[in-house]
Design a protein around this motif. Sequence first.
Motif, PDB file in Angstrom:
ATOM      1  N   SER A 183       0.959 149.745  68.285  1.00 11.37           N
ATOM      2  CA  SER A 183       0.637 148.887  67.149  1.00 11.37           C
ATOM      3  C   SER A 183      -0.145 147.689  67.660  1.00 11.37           C
ATOM      4  N   ASP A 184      -0.164 146.619  66.858  1.00  7.33           N
ATOM      5  CA  ASP A 184      -0.822 145.397  67.325  1.00  7.33           C
ATOM      6  C   ASP A 184       0.046 144.635  68.319  1.00  7.33           C
ATOM      7  N   LEU A 185       1.280 145.074  68.531  1.00  7.98           N
ATOM      8  CA  LEU A 185       2.205 144.368  69.412  1.00  7.98           C
ATOM      9  C   LEU A 185       1.688 144.363  70.847  1.00  7.98           C
ATOM     10  N   VAL A 186       1.840 143.198  71.492  1.00  3.38           N
ATOM     11  CA  VAL A 186       1.486 143.059  72.907  1.00  3.38           C
ATOM     12  C   VAL A 186       2.631 142.381  73.639  1.00  3.38           C
ATOM     13  N   ALA A 187       2.817 142.736  74.901  1.00  3.77           N
ATOM     14  CA  ALA A 187       3.847 142.126  75.739  1.00  3.77           C
ATOM     15  C   ALA A 187       3.244 141.819  77.105  1.00  3.77           C
TER      16      ALA A 187
END
Length: 427
Positions: free
Chosen positions: A271-275
């Motif tokens: 998804s657009d999630l980043v870590a």
Amino acid sequence: MARCDALGVAPYSDMEGGLFRAYLTPAYAAAQGRLAEWMRAAGMSVRVDPAANLIGRYEGMNGDAPALLIGSHLDSVKDGGRYDGPLGIMLGVEAVDTLHRVGKRMPFPIEVIAFGDEEGSRFPAAMLTSRAVAGVLKAEALEVVDGEGVTLEDALSLHCHASGGWHLCSPTMHEEKEMPAFAGVTQFLEARRAAPLAYLEAHIEQGPVLEAESLAVGTVTGIAAQLRYQAVVTGQANHAGTTTMPLRRDALAGAAEMLLAIERIAKDDASDLVATVGRIEALPGAPNVIPGAARFTIDIRSGDPGRRDGVARHMLAALDGIAIARGLMLSVELVHDLPASPCAPALMDIMDAALANAGQPPFRLVSGAGHDAMVMAALCPTAMLFIRCKDGVSHNPAEHVDPADAEIALQVMLGFIDRLGDSFAAD
């Protein structure tokens, strides 16, 4: 653009051969002094608030009306680029200068504000100065120390004396009246202000979306929700030559497995999630000693707060499992929990109209990076304009904006101000 470049070198930088302008340093004070000159030349009165933010005010037809704030930050990361932050301030100064040169006053005052500490450039907590203005800063957050052991209170006091008095009250920096002497760090909270009409921030995108779309500028819909953690893994330090592999409780090796787990989980979410793990440290840090402890940060962001929180829980559970399997101890402290910050729909519509009037196709995008606008949203409606940057590179000396794109951004901002004035008058 030339003014941003001028502030990229000594005495406006604290490092040789690059740009580093930390909050309340000599470079910061020098940059405020130069910026104050430009604000004054654009027809603004100048002051510095109790959080050491520089503010230029251009009066409107109704001095009692709430002001439109235009702002960004003056500090930079170490070895950073010249446009992240200052470009938004300079565009605000240019917009006011354009009005001033033709003698135009809006129905409301305009204030250009240069925030001091968006980056967390000196102290461990970011956005201290905009949080003070928005009234969301807690007194306990002021009990911070920089990497050299200097407290915020001492830094403010030193800044006061080095600048010729608290609030930089010198003939070149303050035009109204002498301000009270520095009264301690609690004075910082007095930067809180009544709700402005709106807050507008122009900023380089710090990403490749606009460039990929062949667009100079775009309307920001909001800023992604962000979590930041500090993790400490504890094992057992021991001699590197005499401790066999099965007997080791290597904190750094465990942390390395945790970092890969964080990356894998973020990628799997698709998804657009980043870590991001942006900092890691092994202790005691000797080449012939098995690390007995490791510290690292975790930064998790998504436009969807629920997704962000769910992935964070998954990650922390995975890290606990790794620690147990390796016979390590793990402690995780939540450092930041910044909610998603949507821009005001009515202001987004005004921005879209300003883009179209400037010959730019309206285009909307979300910000994965944090900005002072996300804090100011607690105080008033906010709007953001993103400006294309080369290869999406930021926080890097290679950061670059085409001057033609900056000119387009200025025209869009002027159109936004005009339309906001029409809307204000109609109300």
